[in-house]
Scaffold this motif. Structure first.
Motif, PDB file in Angstrom:
ATOM      1  N   LEU A  80       3.313  -2.041   0.638  1.00 55.03           N
ATOM      2  CA  LEU A  80       2.171  -2.159   1.537  1.00 55.03           C
ATOM      3  C   LEU A  80       0.827  -1.947   0.841  1.00 55.03           C
ATOM      4  O   LEU A  80       0.650  -1.012   0.060  1.00 55.03           O
ATOM      5  N   MET A  81      -0.106  -2.832   1.176  1.00 51.67           N
ATOM      6  CA  MET A  81      -1.499  -2.732   0.743  1.00 51.67           C
ATOM      7  C   MET A  81      -2.395  -3.076   1.928  1.00 51.67           C
ATOM      8  O   MET A  81      -2.027  -3.891   2.771  1.00 51.67           O
ATOM      9  N   VAL A  82      -3.598  -2.478   1.953  1.00 53.29           N
ATOM     10  CA  VAL A  82      -4.572  -2.857   2.973  1.00 53.29           C
ATOM     11  C   VAL A  82      -5.735  -3.569   2.292  1.00 53.29           C
ATOM     12  O   VAL A  82      -6.185  -3.176   1.215  1.00 53.29           O
ATOM     13  N   VAL A  83      -6.193  -4.637   2.933  1.00 50.49           N
ATOM     14  CA  VAL A  83      -7.333  -5.422   2.454  1.00 50.49           C
ATOM     15  C   VAL A  83      -8.374  -5.460   3.560  1.00 50.49           C
ATOM     16  O   VAL A  83      -8.037  -5.691   4.730  1.00 50.49           O
ATOM     17  N   ALA A  84      -9.630  -5.213   3.218  1.00 47.27           N
ATOM     18  CA  ALA A  84     -10.711  -5.269   4.201  1.00 47.27           C
ATOM     19  C   ALA A  84     -11.183  -6.707   4.387  1.00 47.27           C
ATOM     20  O   ALA A  84     -11.135  -7.515   3.458  1.00 47.27           O
ATOM     21  N   LYS A  85     -11.660  -7.018   5.580  1.00 48.14           N
ATOM     22  CA  LYS A  85     -12.177  -8.361   5.853  1.00 48.14           C
ATOM     23  C   LYS A  85     -13.674  -8.342   6.161  1.00 48.14           C
ATOM     24  O   LYS A  85     -14.247  -9.376   6.505  1.00 48.14           O
ATOM     25  N   SER A  86     -14.295  -7.162   6.032  1.00 51.52           N
ATOM     26  CA  SER A  86     -15.745  -7.050   6.204  1.00 51.52           C
ATOM     27  C   SER A  86     -16.240  -5.943   5.292  1.00 51.52           C
ATOM     28  O   SER A  86     -15.473  -5.076   4.865  1.00 51.52           O
ATOM     29  N   LEU A  87     -17.531  -5.990   4.978  1.00 51.10           N
ATOM     30  CA  LEU A  87     -18.104  -4.972   4.100  1.00 51.10           C
ATOM     31  C   LEU A  87     -18.044  -3.596   4.754  1.00 51.10           C
ATOM     32  O   LEU A  87     -17.760  -2.590   4.099  1.00 51.10           O
ATOM     33  N   THR A  88     -18.272  -3.544   6.068  1.00 47.53           N
ATOM     34  CA  THR A  88     -18.198  -2.274   6.784  1.00 47.53           C
ATOM     35  C   THR A  88     -16.814  -1.665   6.663  1.00 47.53           C
ATOM     36  O   THR A  88     -16.651  -0.480   6.371  1.00 47.53           O
ATOM     37  N   GLU A 137      -1.347  12.086  -3.170  1.00 43.13           N
ATOM     38  CA  GLU A 137      -2.547  12.765  -2.683  1.00 43.13           C
ATOM     39  C   GLU A 137      -3.777  12.153  -3.336  1.00 43.13           C
ATOM     40  O   GLU A 137      -4.859  12.130  -2.765  1.00 43.13           O
ATOM     41  N   THR A 138      -3.602  11.674  -4.560  1.00 40.62           N
ATOM     42  CA  THR A 138      -4.644  10.927  -5.267  1.00 40.62           C
ATOM     43  C   THR A 138      -4.060   9.563  -5.624  1.00 40.62           C
ATOM     44  O   THR A 138      -2.890   9.315  -5.378  1.00 40.62           O
ATOM     45  N   GLY A 139      -4.863   8.700  -6.222  1.00 33.88           N
ATOM     46  CA  GLY A 139      -4.374   7.355  -6.511  1.00 33.88           C
ATOM     47  C   GLY A 139      -4.753   6.870  -7.895  1.00 33.88           C
ATOM     48  O   GLY A 139      -5.492   5.899  -8.030  1.00 33.88           O
ATOM     49  N   ARG A 140      -4.252   7.530  -8.918  1.00 36.11           N
ATOM     50  CA  ARG A 140      -4.563   7.116 -10.289  1.00 36.11           C
ATOM     51  C   ARG A 140      -3.668   5.945 -10.718  1.00 36.11           C
ATOM     52  O   ARG A 140      -2.569   5.762 -10.182  1.00 36.11           O
ATOM     53  N   THR A 141      -4.122   5.215 -11.716  1.00 35.00           N
ATOM     54  CA  THR A 141      -3.346   4.108 -12.254  1.00 35.00           C
ATOM     55  C   THR A 141      -1.980   4.592 -12.727  1.00 35.00           C
ATOM     56  O   THR A 141      -1.896   5.559 -13.488  1.00 35.00           O
ATOM     57  N   HIS A 142      -0.916   3.932 -12.262  1.00 34.88           N
ATOM     58  CA  HIS A 142       0.465   4.238 -12.653  1.00 34.88           C
ATOM     59  C   HIS A 142       0.875   5.678 -12.299  1.00 34.88           C
ATOM     60  O   HIS A 142       1.793   6.233 -12.899  1.00 34.88           O
ATOM     61  N   ILE A 157     -10.091  -6.238  -1.531  1.00 32.48           N
ATOM     62  CA  ILE A 157      -8.960  -5.399  -1.931  1.00 32.48           C
ATOM     63  C   ILE A 157      -9.448  -3.972  -2.141  1.00 32.48           C
ATOM     64  O   ILE A 157     -10.352  -3.718  -2.939  1.00 32.48           O
ATOM     65  N   VAL A 158      -8.864  -3.049  -1.417  1.00 31.23           N
ATOM     66  CA  VAL A 158      -9.329  -1.661  -1.424  1.00 31.23           C
ATOM     67  C   VAL A 158      -8.576  -0.826  -2.459  1.00 31.23           C
ATOM     68  O   VAL A 158      -9.137   0.054  -3.100  1.00 31.23           O
ATOM     69  N   HIS A 159      -7.293  -1.085  -2.601  1.00 28.84           N
ATOM     70  CA  HIS A 159      -6.477  -0.382  -3.596  1.00 28.84           C
ATOM     71  C   HIS A 159      -5.442  -1.373  -4.090  1.00 28.84           C
ATOM     72  O   HIS A 159      -5.248  -2.436  -3.505  1.00 28.84           O
TER      73      HIS A 159
END
Length: 317
Positions: A144-152, A228-233, A133-135
């Motif tokens: 929408l959320m993006v999840v990585a499936k490899s460390l790279t 532009e940034t991604g702070r909590t809430h 989980i990236v964010h």
């Protein structure tokens, strides 16, 4: 052969005087503190090439080097929980999260989370920090959320987030009639009196939200917010700071207000609306392997569409 982690970072001057382990926790935030503590102790996480004690002070500019074997990172178990997949390949998974679903296990939510669902769908993600989980999205925020499936892929996506090249746009319904869009540039940090809340504070981290008006109603506004940034809430705090809190926000919504002369059905809907009216509608990033820009959209869920329909009908009365 086990996969390895090879990362180098510079300690920023803003961390002058901080302990080595604290600086590592800030810079390598993808990894748990226990994991970082183990790496420091075993000498695979070094400061200017040397193994040092966790309490060593840093002065800014030093080189952090992490060279470790990738081990199982997630202790929580897989669960067969249905979730909507928007896109999937060998490297990334894009999800349209339902409101009400918790992303990470925590106090009071030890199972039934998106992380548990991901581990069932992608067993190999147990080797990745936070199961890839990236964010995150708040429990009662959909979209929408993006999840990585490899460390790279995870490392590359984390770097894109840090560089602010990931585009995230949200639909929101706020209380109050906005005259125009704008930008909120106000730092966000822990609330000085309530540790469970965030607040605009001078000691907080940089936080920037752009917003524009989509449609105005008699006592509410449909807006589009771009992070532009991604702070909590962040959106919830910034909109409340502008005195336009999100409809249904139990934390930052302030005193409940009904527009004068509202219809009985609208009044009832506003009283009963079960969550903050916030939906991650658009997500765009550079694919971490192909290098091509990809973009995804998710239409507003039914509860927000019904809310907007009721607000439109209220105007027509």
């Amino acid at each position: 052969m086990a996969d390895t982690i090879n990362r180098e970072e510079r300690i920023p001057e803003t961390m002058i005087g901080m302990r080595f382990d604290q600086a590592c926790a800030e810079i390598f935030s993808d990894y748990s503190r226990e994991r970082l503590k183990h790496w420091i102790k075993t000498g695979v996480l070094t400061l200017d090439g040397a193994a040092v004690k966790p309490r060593e002070k840093v002065y800014g500019g030093e080189r952090l080097s992490l060279n470790a074997e990738l081990e199982e990172e997630v202790s929580h178990g897989p669960e067969d929980i249905e979730f909507e997949i928007v896109f999937e390949d060998d490297d990334v998974l894009v999800i349209n999260k339902d409101h009400g679903m918790v992303v990470h296990p925590g106090a009071g939510n030890h199972d039934g989370t998106l992380l548990n669902a991901i581990l069932h769908h992608c067993p190999g993600n147990s080797m990745l920090p936070r199961a890839g989980i990236v964010h995150r999205l708040d429990k009662d925020t959909s979209g929408l959320m993006v999840v990585a499936k490899s460390l790279t892929a995870q490392t590359e996506l984390a770097e894109q987030l840090q560089a602010r090249t990931v585009s995230r746009e949200y639909d929101a319904v706020v209380t109050g009639v906005m005259t125009a869009g704008g930008t909120v540039d106000a730092p966000i940090g822990r609330h000085p009196k309530d540790r469970k809340r965030q607040a605009v504070t001078h000691s907080g981290k940089l936080a920037i939200t752009h917003y524009r008006v989509v449609e105005r109603f008699r006592g509410h506004t449909h807006v589009r917010c771009k992070l532009e940034t991604g702070r909590t809430h962040q959106i919830r705090v910034h909109m409340a700071h502008q005195r336009y809190p999100l409809v249904g926000d139990p934390v930052y919504g302030g005193r409940f207000k009904l527009p004068p002369g509202a219809s009985d059905p609208l009044k009832e809907l506003l009283r009963q609306f079960p969550r903050q009216a916030l939906h991650a509608r658009r997500l765009a990033f550079i694919h971490p392997i192909t290098g091509k820009e990809v973009e995804f959209r998710a239409e507003m869920p039914g509860d927000m569409l019904v809310l907007i329909d009721y607000l439109k009908e209220d105007i027509a009365r």
